[in-house]
Design an enzyme around this catalytic site. Sequence first.
Site, PDB file in Angstrom:
ATOM      1  N   ASP A  84      64.815  62.695  29.445  1.00 17.24           N
ATOM      2  CA  ASP A  84      63.298  62.937  29.824  1.00 17.24           C
ATOM      3  C   ASP A  84      62.888  63.640  28.618  1.00 17.24           C
ATOM      4  OD1 ASP A  84      60.848  64.164  31.048  1.00 17.24           O
ATOM      5  OD2 ASP A  84      61.914  63.761  32.828  1.00 17.24           O
ATOM      6  N   ASP A 103      62.942  60.210  24.407  1.00 13.75           N
ATOM      7  CA  ASP A 103      61.783  59.140  24.544  1.00 13.75           C
ATOM      8  C   ASP A 103      62.467  57.642  24.830  1.00 13.75           C
ATOM      9  OD1 ASP A 103      58.559  59.541  24.222  1.00 13.75           O
ATOM     10  OD2 ASP A 103      59.486  57.635  24.292  1.00 13.75           O
ATOM     11  N   ASN A 144      54.534  52.341  27.699  1.00 10.08           N
ATOM     12  CA  ASN A 144      55.509  53.271  28.426  1.00 10.08           C
ATOM     13  C   ASN A 144      56.378  52.362  29.729  1.00 10.08           C
ATOM     14  OD1 ASN A 144      54.767  55.285  26.752  1.00 10.08           O
ATOM     15  ND2 ASN A 144      53.599  56.763  28.500  1.00 10.08           N
ATOM     16  N   SER A 169      55.957  50.474  42.894  1.00 12.35           N
ATOM     17  CA  SER A 169      55.062  51.072  43.614  1.00 12.35           C
ATOM     18  C   SER A 169      54.366  50.142  44.494  1.00 12.35           C
ATOM     19  CB  SER A 169      53.896  51.729  42.661  1.00 12.35           C
ATOM     20  OG  SER A 169      52.751  52.022  43.243  1.00 12.35           O
ATOM     21  N   TYR A 193      48.079  49.792  36.019  1.00 14.64           N
ATOM     22  CA  TYR A 193      49.600  50.758  36.506  1.00 14.64           C
ATOM     23  C   TYR A 193      50.377  49.653  37.440  1.00 14.64           C
ATOM     24  CZ  TYR A 193      52.236  53.658  39.466  1.00 14.64           C
ATOM     25  OH  TYR A 193      53.315  54.045  40.135  1.00 14.64           O
ATOM     26  N   LYS A 197      54.115  47.688  36.958  1.00 15.95           N
ATOM     27  CA  LYS A 197      55.309  47.821  37.531  1.00 15.95           C
ATOM     28  C   LYS A 197      55.625  46.564  38.131  1.00 15.95           C
ATOM     29  CE  LYS A 197      55.834  52.264  37.516  1.00 15.95           C
ATOM     30  NZ  LYS A 197      57.338  52.810  37.367  1.00 15.95           N
ATOM     31  N   PHE A 221      55.489  53.959  48.495  1.00 14.82           N
ATOM     32  CA  PHE A 221      53.968  54.377  49.049  1.00 14.82           C
ATOM     33  C   PHE A 221      53.579  55.854  48.771  1.00 14.82           C
ATOM     34  CE2 PHE A 221      52.729  50.407  51.267  1.00 14.82           C
ATOM     35  CZ  PHE A 221      53.994  49.712  50.868  1.00 14.82           C
ATOM     36  N   ASP A 338      39.767  51.976  45.408  1.00 17.92           N
ATOM     37  CA  ASP A 338      40.713  52.084  46.776  1.00 17.92           C
ATOM     38  C   ASP A 338      40.983  51.200  47.875  1.00 17.92           C
ATOM     39  OD1 ASP A 338      41.693  54.846  46.137  1.00 17.92           O
ATOM     40  OD2 ASP A 338      39.938  55.814  46.842  1.00 17.92           O
TER      41      ASP A 338
HETATM   42  N1  UFG Z   1      41.253  60.877  48.741  1.00 18.50           N
HETATM   43  C1  UFG Z   1      40.090  61.541  49.117  1.00 18.50           C
HETATM   44  N2  UFG Z   1      39.918  62.860  48.392  1.00 18.50           N
HETATM   45  C2  UFG Z   1      40.598  63.257  47.309  1.00 18.50           C
HETATM   46  C3  UFG Z   1      41.586  62.387  47.037  1.00 18.50           C
HETATM   47  C4  UFG Z   1      42.123  61.348  47.693  1.00 18.50           C
HETATM   48  O1  UFG Z   1      39.519  61.246  49.922  1.00 18.50           O
HETATM   49  O2  UFG Z   1      39.968  64.216  46.827  1.00 18.50           O
HETATM   50  C5  UFG Z   1      41.619  59.682  49.372  1.00 18.50           C
HETATM   51  C6  UFG Z   1      41.664  58.732  48.533  1.00 18.50           C
HETATM   52  O3  UFG Z   1      40.268  57.915  48.329  1.00 18.50           O
HETATM   53  C7  UFG Z   1      42.663  57.508  49.319  1.00 18.50           C
HETATM   54  C8  UFG Z   1      43.608  58.473  49.771  1.00 18.50           C
HETATM   55  O4  UFG Z   1      42.956  59.886  49.779  1.00 18.50           O
HETATM   56  O5  UFG Z   1      42.012  56.889  49.976  1.00 18.50           O
HETATM   57  C9  UFG Z   1      44.860  58.833  49.122  1.00 18.50           C
HETATM   58  O6  UFG Z   1      44.754  58.868  47.630  1.00 18.50           O
HETATM   59  P1  UFG Z   1      45.791  59.515  46.770  1.00 18.50           P
HETATM   60  O7  UFG Z   1      45.127  59.585  45.414  1.00 18.50           O
HETATM   61  O8  UFG Z   1      46.624  60.781  47.403  1.00 18.50           O
HETATM   62  O9  UFG Z   1      46.707  58.259  46.789  1.00 18.50           O
HETATM   63  P2  UFG Z   1      46.518  56.824  46.543  1.00 18.50           P
HETATM   64  O10 UFG Z   1      46.631  56.005  47.762  1.00 18.50           O
HETATM   65  O11 UFG Z   1      45.231  56.277  45.666  1.00 18.50           O
HETATM   66  O12 UFG Z   1      47.623  56.332  45.374  1.00 18.50           O
HETATM   67  C10 UFG Z   1      49.087  56.036  45.753  1.00 18.50           C
HETATM   68  C11 UFG Z   1      49.774  56.502  44.700  1.00 18.50           C
HETATM   69  C12 UFG Z   1      49.824  55.571  43.437  1.00 18.50           C
HETATM   70  C13 UFG Z   1      49.837  54.129  43.759  1.00 18.50           C
HETATM   71  C14 UFG Z   1      48.812  53.776  45.037  1.00 18.50           C
HETATM   72  C15 UFG Z   1      49.341  52.636  45.610  1.00 18.50           C
HETATM   73  O13 UFG Z   1      49.964  57.982  44.288  1.00 18.50           O
HETATM   74  O14 UFG Z   1      50.695  55.788  42.533  1.00 18.50           O
HETATM   75  O15 UFG Z   1      49.000  54.745  46.228  1.00 18.50           O
HETATM   76  O16 UFG Z   1      48.207  52.012  46.757  1.00 18.50           O
HETATM   77  F1  UFG Z   1      49.409  53.527  42.784  1.00 18.50           F
END
Ligand code: UFG
Length: 375
Positions: A84, A103, A144, A169, A193, A197, A221, A338
Amino acid sequence: MLDDKTISDLHKAFAGSPNGFLVVDQGQPSFAVLPYQTYQTLRQAQGMPKKKIKKVLVTGGAGYIGSHTVKLLLDEGFEVVVFDNLSTGRREAVGDTELVMGDLADRTALDKVFKKNKFDAVIHFAASIEVEESVADPAKYYQNNVVNGLNLLDAMAQNGVSKIVFSSSAAVYGEPDKTPIHEDSSCNPTNPYGETKLAFEKILKWYAGAYGISSVSLRYFNAAGALGEEGLGYDKSLRHTHLIPRVLDAALGKTAEIEVFGKDYKTPDGTCVRDYIHVLDLASAHIASLHKLEKDSGAHVYNVGTGKGYSVLEIIDAAVEVTGRMIPMKFADRRPGDPAKIFADSSKLQKELGWKPEHDLKSIIQSSWEWQKSS
Ligand code: UFG
Protein backbone atom coordinates in the site's frame (compact mmCIF):
# COMPACT_ATOMS: atom_id res chain seq x y z
CA MET A 1 15.21 -24.85 -12.11
CA LEU A 2 15.90 -23.69 -15.67
CA ASP A 3 18.61 -21.11 -16.26
CA ASP A 4 17.80 -17.71 -17.81
CA LYS A 5 19.20 -18.66 -21.22
CA THR A 6 17.09 -21.84 -21.45
CA ILE A 7 13.99 -19.88 -20.41
CA SER A 8 14.73 -17.25 -23.04
CA ASP A 9 15.24 -19.98 -25.73
CA LEU A 10 11.95 -21.60 -24.73
CA HIS A 11 10.15 -18.25 -24.93
CA LYS A 12 11.49 -17.72 -28.45
CA ALA A 13 10.53 -21.22 -29.54
CA PHE A 14 7.07 -20.76 -28.01
CA ALA A 15 6.53 -17.53 -29.93
CA GLY A 16 7.06 -19.54 -33.14
CA SER A 17 4.72 -22.37 -32.12
CA PRO A 18 2.03 -20.99 -29.79
CA ASN A 19 0.20 -24.33 -29.56
CA GLY A 20 3.20 -25.82 -27.78
CA PHE A 21 6.08 -28.09 -28.76
CA LEU A 22 8.10 -31.05 -27.64
CA VAL A 23 11.73 -30.74 -26.59
CA VAL A 24 13.76 -33.70 -27.80
CA ASP A 25 16.99 -34.66 -26.11
CA GLN A 26 19.32 -37.15 -27.87
CA GLY A 27 16.46 -38.38 -30.05
CA GLN A 28 14.14 -38.95 -27.07
CA PRO A 29 11.17 -36.74 -26.05
CA SER A 30 12.37 -34.89 -22.97
CA PHE A 31 9.57 -32.46 -22.04
CA ALA A 32 6.68 -30.56 -23.61
CA VAL A 33 6.05 -26.81 -23.53
CA LEU A 34 2.30 -26.18 -23.51
CA PRO A 35 0.01 -23.14 -23.42
CA TYR A 36 -1.08 -22.69 -19.80
CA GLN A 37 -4.75 -23.42 -20.64
CA THR A 38 -3.81 -26.78 -22.21
CA TYR A 39 -1.69 -27.61 -19.21
CA GLN A 40 -4.59 -26.74 -16.85
CA THR A 41 -7.00 -28.87 -18.88
CA LEU A 42 -4.61 -31.83 -18.74
CA ARG A 43 -4.04 -31.28 -15.07
CA GLN A 44 -7.75 -31.25 -14.37
CA ALA A 45 -8.35 -34.30 -16.56
CA GLN A 46 -5.70 -36.16 -14.56
CA GLY A 47 -7.44 -35.16 -11.32
CA MET A 48 -4.25 -33.72 -9.91
CA PRO A 49 -4.67 -32.27 -6.42
CA LYS A 50 -5.50 -28.57 -6.28
CA LYS A 51 -3.14 -26.26 -4.48
CA LYS A 52 -4.52 -24.59 -1.38
CA ILE A 53 -4.04 -20.85 -1.15
CA LYS A 54 -2.04 -19.98 1.93
CA LYS A 55 -0.15 -16.78 1.37
CA VAL A 56 -1.80 -13.71 -0.11
CA LEU A 57 -0.54 -10.30 -1.25
CA VAL A 58 -3.18 -7.64 -0.56
CA THR A 59 -2.72 -4.42 -2.53
CA GLY A 60 -4.54 -1.52 -0.88
CA GLY A 61 -4.82 -3.56 2.32
CA ALA A 62 -4.61 -0.41 4.46
CA GLY A 63 -7.79 0.99 2.90
CA TYR A 64 -11.38 0.68 4.02
CA ILE A 65 -12.49 -2.60 2.39
CA GLY A 66 -8.91 -3.91 2.20
CA SER A 67 -8.28 -3.65 5.94
CA HIS A 68 -11.51 -5.45 6.87
CA THR A 69 -10.60 -8.21 4.40
CA VAL A 70 -7.09 -8.51 5.85
CA LYS A 71 -8.61 -8.98 9.32
CA LEU A 72 -10.87 -11.77 8.01
CA LEU A 73 -7.99 -13.41 6.10
CA LEU A 74 -5.90 -13.53 9.27
CA ASP A 75 -8.86 -14.93 11.25
CA GLU A 76 -9.15 -17.65 8.61
CA GLY A 77 -5.47 -18.57 8.93
CA PHE A 78 -4.09 -17.04 5.72
CA GLU A 79 -0.65 -15.42 5.71
CA VAL A 80 -0.88 -11.84 4.49
CA VAL A 81 1.46 -9.15 3.20
CA VAL A 82 -0.05 -5.73 2.53
CA PHE A 83 1.26 -3.57 -0.32
CA ASP A 84 0.00 0.00 0.00
CA ASN A 85 1.31 3.49 -0.75
CA LEU A 86 -0.81 4.90 2.12
CA SER A 87 -2.15 7.63 -0.16
CA THR A 88 -5.61 6.98 1.26
CA GLY A 89 -4.98 3.97 3.50
CA ARG A 90 -4.36 4.16 7.23
CA ARG A 91 -1.22 2.60 8.70
CA GLU A 92 -3.11 1.83 11.96
CA ALA A 93 -5.60 -0.25 9.97
CA VAL A 94 -2.85 -2.77 9.12
CA GLY A 95 -1.92 -3.49 12.76
CA ASP A 96 0.91 -6.02 13.08
CA THR A 97 0.49 -7.38 9.56
CA GLU A 98 3.55 -6.94 7.34
CA LEU A 99 3.17 -3.72 5.39
CA VAL A 100 5.28 -2.98 2.33
CA MET A 101 4.97 0.70 1.55
CA GLY A 102 5.04 0.87 -2.20
CA ASP A 103 3.31 2.04 -5.31
CA LEU A 104 1.97 -0.21 -8.05
CA ALA A 105 3.65 2.08 -10.59
CA ASP A 106 7.00 0.97 -9.15
CA ARG A 107 7.80 -2.30 -10.90
CA THR A 108 11.05 -2.76 -8.97
CA ALA A 109 9.22 -2.54 -5.65
CA LEU A 110 6.64 -5.05 -6.91
CA ASP A 111 9.27 -7.51 -8.11
CA LYS A 112 11.04 -7.23 -4.80
CA VAL A 113 7.94 -8.17 -2.82
CA PHE A 114 7.15 -11.07 -5.18
CA LYS A 115 10.74 -12.36 -5.03
CA LYS A 116 10.86 -12.15 -1.25
CA ASN A 117 7.59 -14.01 -0.71
CA LYS A 118 6.00 -17.08 -2.27
CA PHE A 119 2.45 -15.85 -2.81
CA ASP A 120 -0.34 -18.18 -3.89
CA ALA A 121 -2.71 -15.33 -4.81
CA VAL A 122 -3.22 -11.59 -4.90
CA ILE A 123 -6.23 -9.57 -3.74
CA HIS A 124 -6.14 -6.27 -5.57
CA PHE A 125 -7.91 -3.36 -3.86
CA ALA A 126 -5.49 -0.51 -4.56
CA ALA A 127 -7.24 1.98 -6.84
CA SER A 128 -8.66 5.46 -7.16
CA ILE A 129 -12.35 5.32 -6.30
CA GLU A 130 -14.05 8.73 -6.42
CA VAL A 131 -16.60 9.03 -9.21
CA GLU A 132 -16.61 12.82 -9.31
CA GLU A 133 -12.82 13.07 -9.29
CA SER A 134 -12.66 10.54 -12.13
CA VAL A 135 -14.69 12.85 -14.33
CA ALA A 136 -12.45 15.81 -13.48
CA ASP A 137 -9.18 13.87 -13.81
CA PRO A 138 -9.62 10.72 -15.95
CA ALA A 139 -5.85 10.42 -16.52
CA LYS A 140 -5.34 9.66 -12.84
CA TYR A 141 -7.93 6.86 -13.08
CA TYR A 142 -6.52 5.27 -16.24
CA GLN A 143 -3.03 5.44 -14.73
CA ASN A 144 -3.87 4.06 -11.29
CA ASN A 145 -6.61 1.61 -12.17
CA VAL A 146 -5.45 0.31 -15.55
CA VAL A 147 -1.75 1.01 -16.16
CA ASN A 148 -0.68 0.24 -12.59
CA GLY A 149 -2.97 -2.78 -12.57
CA LEU A 150 -1.17 -4.10 -15.67
CA ASN A 151 2.11 -3.62 -13.87
CA LEU A 152 0.79 -5.83 -11.09
CA LEU A 153 -0.41 -8.53 -13.52
CA ASP A 154 2.93 -8.56 -15.32
CA ALA A 155 4.79 -8.86 -12.03
CA MET A 156 2.49 -11.73 -11.04
CA ALA A 157 3.00 -13.54 -14.36
CA GLN A 158 6.76 -13.16 -14.22
CA ASN A 159 6.91 -14.39 -10.66
CA GLY A 160 4.63 -17.38 -11.16
CA VAL A 161 1.54 -16.12 -9.31
CA SER A 162 -1.59 -16.92 -11.30
CA LYS A 163 -4.60 -16.09 -9.10
CA ILE A 164 -6.15 -12.70 -8.43
CA VAL A 165 -9.31 -11.35 -6.79
CA PHE A 166 -10.13 -7.91 -8.17
CA SER A 167 -12.22 -5.12 -6.59
CA SER A 168 -14.64 -4.12 -9.30
CA SER A 169 -17.75 -2.02 -8.88
CA ALA A 170 -21.43 -1.74 -9.71
CA ALA A 171 -20.25 1.41 -11.51
CA VAL A 172 -19.47 -0.85 -14.50
CA TYR A 173 -23.21 -1.06 -15.23
CA GLY A 174 -23.96 2.67 -15.45
CA GLU A 175 -27.70 3.29 -15.64
CA PRO A 176 -29.06 -0.28 -15.53
CA ASP A 177 -31.66 -1.59 -18.02
CA LYS A 178 -33.54 -3.30 -15.22
CA THR A 179 -33.23 -4.13 -11.54
CA PRO A 180 -32.15 -6.25 -9.80
CA ILE A 181 -28.96 -6.14 -11.83
CA HIS A 182 -27.65 -9.48 -13.03
CA GLU A 183 -24.01 -9.99 -14.08
CA ASP A 184 -25.18 -10.39 -17.69
CA SER A 185 -26.82 -6.94 -17.73
CA SER A 186 -25.26 -4.55 -20.18
CA CYS A 187 -22.28 -2.55 -18.99
CA ASN A 188 -22.32 1.12 -19.97
CA PRO A 189 -20.32 3.04 -17.37
CA THR A 190 -21.22 6.70 -17.06
CA ASN A 191 -17.87 7.87 -15.66
CA PRO A 192 -14.13 7.11 -16.01
CA TYR A 193 -14.10 5.31 -12.64
CA GLY A 194 -16.57 2.70 -13.93
CA GLU A 195 -14.81 2.59 -17.32
CA THR A 196 -11.45 1.77 -15.74
CA LYS A 197 -12.97 -0.97 -13.57
CA LEU A 198 -14.63 -2.51 -16.64
CA ALA A 199 -11.42 -2.19 -18.66
CA PHE A 200 -9.49 -4.12 -16.03
CA GLU A 201 -12.17 -6.84 -15.89
CA LYS A 202 -11.74 -7.23 -19.66
CA ILE A 203 -7.97 -7.39 -19.34
CA LEU A 204 -8.42 -10.18 -16.81
CA LYS A 205 -10.64 -12.08 -19.24
CA TRP A 206 -8.01 -11.99 -21.99
CA TYR A 207 -5.14 -12.68 -19.59
CA ALA A 208 -6.88 -15.86 -18.41
CA GLY A 209 -6.84 -17.38 -21.88
CA ALA A 210 -3.42 -16.15 -22.93
CA TYR A 211 -1.35 -16.26 -19.74
CA GLY A 212 -3.30 -18.50 -17.40
CA ILE A 213 -4.07 -15.78 -14.86
CA SER A 214 -7.25 -16.89 -13.06
CA SER A 215 -9.42 -14.22 -11.57
CA VAL A 216 -12.56 -13.33 -9.70
CA SER A 217 -13.85 -9.79 -10.22
CA LEU A 218 -16.23 -8.69 -7.47
CA ARG A 219 -18.63 -5.93 -8.44
CA TYR A 220 -19.27 -4.16 -5.16
CA PHE A 221 -22.52 -2.34 -4.55
CA ASN A 222 -22.64 0.38 -1.83
CA ALA A 223 -20.09 -0.59 0.82
CA ALA A 224 -20.89 0.66 4.32
CA GLY A 225 -20.45 -0.27 7.99
CA ALA A 226 -17.34 -0.74 10.12
CA LEU A 227 -15.63 -2.97 12.66
CA GLY A 228 -14.95 -0.23 15.18
CA GLU A 229 -14.02 -2.59 18.04
CA GLU A 230 -11.00 -3.61 15.95
CA GLY A 231 -10.21 -0.01 15.01
CA LEU A 232 -11.39 -0.59 11.46
CA GLY A 233 -13.66 1.68 9.44
CA TYR A 234 -13.67 4.34 6.77
CA ASP A 235 -11.25 7.24 7.15
CA LYS A 236 -12.91 9.75 9.47
CA SER A 237 -10.33 12.43 8.74
CA LEU A 238 -11.51 12.80 5.13
CA ARG A 239 -14.53 14.82 4.04
CA HIS A 240 -17.29 12.26 3.67
CA THR A 241 -18.93 11.90 0.28
CA HIS A 242 -21.09 8.80 0.80
CA LEU A 243 -24.62 8.87 2.10
CA ILE A 244 -24.43 6.95 5.38
CA PRO A 245 -21.41 8.79 6.86
CA ARG A 246 -22.95 12.07 5.79
CA VAL A 247 -26.29 11.26 7.42
CA LEU A 248 -24.41 10.36 10.61
CA ASP A 249 -22.39 13.60 10.45
CA ALA A 250 -25.73 15.42 10.52
CA ALA A 251 -26.86 13.25 13.47
CA LEU A 252 -23.66 14.22 15.31
CA GLY A 253 -24.23 17.90 14.56
CA LYS A 254 -20.98 18.06 12.57
CA THR A 255 -22.99 19.35 9.63
CA ALA A 256 -26.16 21.41 9.81
CA GLU A 257 -28.25 18.94 7.81
CA ILE A 258 -28.19 16.16 5.25
CA GLU A 259 -28.96 17.23 1.74
CA VAL A 260 -31.09 14.75 -0.22
CA PHE A 261 -30.02 14.91 -3.83
CA GLY A 262 -33.21 14.81 -5.90
CA LYS A 263 -36.81 14.00 -4.99
CA ASP A 264 -38.35 13.35 -8.40
CA TYR A 265 -36.75 10.05 -9.42
CA LYS A 266 -38.98 7.24 -10.65
CA THR A 267 -38.81 5.39 -7.33
CA PRO A 268 -41.52 4.83 -4.68
CA ASP A 269 -40.61 7.95 -2.65
CA GLY A 270 -38.83 9.89 -5.40
CA THR A 271 -35.31 9.49 -3.92
CA CYS A 272 -32.55 7.21 -5.24
CA VAL A 273 -32.45 3.56 -4.28
CA ARG A 274 -29.18 1.73 -3.53
CA ASP A 275 -28.03 -1.68 -2.28
CA TYR A 276 -26.02 -1.12 0.93
CA ILE A 277 -23.71 -3.96 1.85
CA HIS A 278 -21.77 -4.38 5.08
CA VAL A 279 -18.01 -4.21 4.58
CA LEU A 280 -17.62 -7.52 6.47
CA ASP A 281 -19.93 -9.22 3.97
CA LEU A 282 -17.80 -7.77 1.19
CA ALA A 283 -14.71 -9.09 2.98
CA SER A 284 -16.14 -12.60 3.24
CA ALA A 285 -16.85 -12.58 -0.52
CA HIS A 286 -13.06 -12.29 -1.03
CA ILE A 287 -12.39 -15.39 1.06
CA ALA A 288 -15.05 -17.29 -0.92
CA SER A 289 -13.36 -16.07 -4.12
CA LEU A 290 -9.98 -17.44 -3.04
CA HIS A 291 -11.61 -20.82 -2.49
CA LYS A 292 -13.13 -20.59 -5.96
CA LEU A 293 -9.67 -19.96 -7.42
CA GLU A 294 -8.30 -23.01 -5.60
CA LYS A 295 -10.72 -25.11 -7.65
CA ASP A 296 -11.27 -23.34 -10.95
CA SER A 297 -9.32 -21.45 -13.57
CA GLY A 298 -10.71 -18.76 -15.91
CA ALA A 299 -12.07 -15.25 -15.31
CA HIS A 300 -15.19 -15.01 -13.16
CA VAL A 301 -17.41 -12.05 -12.33
CA TYR A 302 -19.85 -11.71 -9.42
CA ASN A 303 -22.10 -9.02 -8.01
CA VAL A 304 -21.70 -8.44 -4.29
CA GLY A 305 -24.86 -6.88 -2.90
CA THR A 306 -27.73 -7.88 -0.62
CA GLY A 307 -30.42 -7.76 -3.29
CA LYS A 308 -32.39 -5.21 -1.26
CA GLY A 309 -32.67 -1.57 -2.25
CA TYR A 310 -33.21 1.32 0.18
CA SER A 311 -34.08 4.88 -0.75
CA VAL A 312 -32.23 7.90 0.63
CA LEU A 313 -35.24 8.71 2.83
CA GLU A 314 -35.35 5.15 4.15
CA ILE A 315 -31.67 5.43 5.11
CA ILE A 316 -32.32 8.66 6.99
CA ASP A 317 -35.30 7.05 8.81
CA ALA A 318 -33.19 4.02 9.76
CA ALA A 319 -30.42 6.35 11.03
CA VAL A 320 -32.91 8.28 13.19
CA GLU A 321 -34.02 4.99 14.71
CA VAL A 322 -30.48 3.70 15.36
CA THR A 323 -29.04 6.95 16.73
CA GLY A 324 -32.15 8.18 18.57
CA ARG A 325 -31.29 11.66 17.29
CA MET A 326 -33.01 14.23 15.15
CA ILE A 327 -31.45 14.36 11.70
CA PRO A 328 -32.21 17.65 9.93
CA MET A 329 -32.59 17.23 6.18
CA LYS A 330 -33.36 19.29 3.15
CA PHE A 331 -34.00 18.47 -0.48
CA ALA A 332 -31.42 19.64 -3.00
CA ASP A 333 -30.92 19.30 -6.75
CA ARG A 334 -30.11 15.94 -8.28
CA ARG A 335 -26.43 15.02 -8.24
CA PRO A 336 -25.23 14.70 -11.85
CA GLY A 337 -24.78 11.13 -13.03
CA ASP A 338 -26.80 9.44 -10.26
CA PRO A 339 -28.83 6.48 -11.55
CA ALA A 340 -32.32 6.25 -9.98
CA LYS A 341 -32.23 2.68 -8.79
CA ILE A 342 -29.43 0.17 -8.31
CA PHE A 343 -29.61 -3.12 -6.50
CA ALA A 344 -27.95 -6.44 -7.11
CA ASP A 345 -29.02 -9.87 -8.12
CA SER A 346 -26.30 -11.68 -6.20
CA SER A 347 -27.75 -15.17 -6.63
CA LYS A 348 -24.75 -16.23 -8.77
CA LEU A 349 -22.33 -15.54 -5.91
CA GLN A 350 -24.65 -17.24 -3.44
CA LYS A 351 -25.15 -20.34 -5.58
CA GLU A 352 -21.64 -20.80 -6.96
CA LEU A 353 -19.53 -19.70 -4.01
CA GLY A 354 -21.88 -20.43 -1.11
CA TRP A 355 -21.62 -16.82 0.08
CA LYS A 356 -24.44 -14.99 1.78
CA PRO A 357 -24.72 -11.56 3.41
CA GLU A 358 -25.03 -11.75 7.20
CA HIS A 359 -25.62 -8.11 8.10
CA ASP A 360 -28.82 -6.13 7.63
CA LEU A 361 -29.26 -2.37 7.21
CA LYS A 362 -29.64 -1.83 10.96
CA SER A 363 -26.31 -3.51 11.65
CA ILE A 364 -24.67 -1.46 8.88
CA ILE A 365 -25.90 1.83 10.36
CA GLN A 366 -25.28 0.77 13.97
CA SER A 367 -21.65 -0.19 13.26
CA SER A 368 -21.10 3.02 11.23
CA TRP A 369 -22.59 5.06 14.07
CA GLU A 370 -20.31 3.49 16.69
CA TRP A 371 -17.30 4.07 14.46
CA GLN A 372 -18.19 7.64 13.59
CA LYS A 373 -18.99 8.85 17.08
CA SER A 374 -15.80 7.35 18.55
CA SER A 375 -12.98 9.88 18.59
N1 UFG B 1 -26.82 11.12 -1.50
C1 UFG B 1 -27.57 12.16 -0.99
N2 UFG B 1 -26.94 13.05 -0.19
C2 UFG B 1 -25.63 12.97 0.15
C3 UFG B 1 -24.87 11.90 -0.38
C4 UFG B 1 -25.51 10.99 -1.20
O1 UFG B 1 -28.77 12.30 -1.27
O2 UFG B 1 -25.14 13.84 0.88
C5 UFG B 1 -27.49 10.14 -2.36
C6 UFG B 1 -26.85 10.04 -3.73
O3 UFG B 1 -27.41 10.99 -4.59
C7 UFG B 1 -27.19 8.59 -4.11
C8 UFG B 1 -27.22 7.84 -2.77
O4 UFG B 1 -27.33 8.87 -1.77
O5 UFG B 1 -28.46 8.55 -4.65
C9 UFG B 1 -25.95 7.05 -2.50
O6 UFG B 1 -24.84 7.90 -2.76
P1 UFG B 1 -23.35 7.51 -2.37
O7 UFG B 1 -22.48 8.66 -2.73
O8 UFG B 1 -23.30 7.02 -0.96
O9 UFG B 1 -23.04 6.24 -3.28
P2 UFG B 1 -23.19 6.04 -4.86
O10 UFG B 1 -24.38 5.16 -5.06
O11 UFG B 1 -23.17 7.30 -5.60
O12 UFG B 1 -21.82 5.32 -5.19
C10 UFG B 1 -21.59 3.96 -4.98
C11 UFG B 1 -20.11 3.72 -4.74
C12 UFG B 1 -19.31 4.07 -5.96
C13 UFG B 1 -19.86 3.31 -7.14
C14 UFG B 1 -21.35 3.52 -7.30
C15 UFG B 1 -21.88 2.60 -8.35
O13 UFG B 1 -19.67 4.47 -3.64
O14 UFG B 1 -17.97 3.68 -5.77
O15 UFG B 1 -22.01 3.24 -6.08
O16 UFG B 1 -23.21 2.78 -8.55
F1 UFG B 1 -19.28 3.73 -8.26
